[in-house]
Design a protein around this motif. Sequence first.
Motif, PDB file in Angstrom:
ATOM      1  N   UNK A 228       3.210  -1.465  -5.040  1.00  9.86           N
ATOM      2  CA  UNK A 228       2.071  -1.104  -4.198  1.00  9.86           C
ATOM      3  C   UNK A 228       0.987  -0.387  -5.000  1.00  9.86           C
ATOM      4  N   UNK A 229       1.412   0.568  -5.808  1.00 12.65           N
ATOM      5  CA  UNK A 229       0.434   1.349  -6.567  1.00 12.65           C
ATOM      6  C   UNK A 229      -0.137   2.523  -5.799  1.00 12.65           C
ATOM      7  N   UNK A 230      -0.024   2.504  -4.477  1.00 12.07           N
ATOM      8  CA  UNK A 230      -0.449   3.641  -3.664  1.00 12.07           C
ATOM      9  C   UNK A 230       0.482   3.724  -2.464  1.00 12.07           C
ATOM     10  N   UNK A 231       0.363   4.796  -1.724  1.00  9.36           N
ATOM     11  CA  UNK A 231       1.229   4.983  -0.567  1.00  9.36           C
ATOM     12  C   UNK A 231       0.396   5.329   0.660  1.00  9.36           C
ATOM     13  N   UNK A 232       0.753   4.781   1.816  1.00  7.54           N
ATOM     14  CA  UNK A 232       0.078   5.197   3.048  1.00  7.54           C
ATOM     15  C   UNK A 232       0.496   6.607   3.426  1.00  7.54           C
ATOM     16  N   UNK A 233      -0.255   7.220   4.304  1.00  7.55           N
ATOM     17  CA  UNK A 233       0.038   8.581   4.743  1.00  7.55           C
ATOM     18  C   UNK A 233       1.076   8.533   5.862  1.00  7.55           C
ATOM     19  N   UNK A 234       2.346   8.561   5.472  1.00  5.37           N
ATOM     20  CA  UNK A 234       3.433   8.477   6.447  1.00  5.37           C
ATOM     21  C   UNK A 234       4.327   9.704   6.363  1.00  5.37           C
TER      22      UNK A 234
END
Length: 341
Positions: A228-234
């Motif tokens: 992904x390279x980034x993460x959602x705000x979960x």
Amino acid sequence: MNRALETGDAARSGADMAPVQLGIGLNAVIVSVKDKVPFVLTVPQKNPDELLGLPSGPFDPRHHRTFELGLRAFVKEQTALHLGHVEQLYTFGDRDRYSLAKAGEPHMVSVGYLALTRQTPESERLLAQQGARWRPWYDFFPWEDWRGGQPALLDSIIQPNMNGFCKVPEPDSGVFQELSRKDRYQLAFGIGTLEWDEERVLDRYELLYGAGLMYEALRDGQPKAAERGDLPDLGEGLAHDHRRILATALSRLRAKLKYRPVVFELMPPEFTLTDLQQTVEAISGRHLHKQNFRRLVETGQLVEQTGRTSTATGGRPAALYRFRRDILKERPAPGLRVSLL
């Protein structure tokens, strides 16, 4: 001998055959509810590079006669709390469960426990001295709080990411194929004609971890997260596998509300029915039908009036109740059998 096992054994190196050192750890999920907010107790970790985690410590049979006594001892040491209700949850032993384990350290198998308590001014003072902090548990699982309606991030973040994850082919597991990712996702999150089941906290967390959407997945080098390279705000992460342990505890507690009177461990000696309902709602993450809730609690004989009233709400005085302990002798499963709306 099974041929596959024989081949696998022959392929192992001498290093692989070396004995594995094991250690036994104890983790405590300590829960309280205050002002309609469910909290979990967190403590700093010894490694300053780690996030906050659950109170934990090693089991030492030279000093601890039982796991539970060991748990109570180090919780008192780390948080200054004397625990009341304690029950064993599960044993956690996955290979990579300690993210910053050093080479040569024993593999820690942890026994998780759930403990319920109440916050008091004295306990707050003691916790502050120890560096322990109460944290709202929905900071770690924001998709689990439905009291204000369906959380927006289910549609905006989770659904599009999980739809993509469900389209990726899975390895064939043979004749006894498990449910597909899509099936597991729909079952865990109540998609389509299925209903949201508040008890499936662990199922939802593990699916999100497997899809690489959790902080822990990126930290642990999980391939999907690395892609992904980034993460959602979960939600916020916790040290090691402590968010998974917390998810296990939430699943257990939400289920036990329905068949054991554990909620009263979180209540003061006297309370209004509104206080009780709001505490149940805080834990379950769902609203309850007020009239049905009161009728079931009263007809189920779980509580009894004290003869006193409270004016804390500022409105008309509300009757004060207490838990009727004789119910434990009268019925084997005196839980709050209420419907969540």
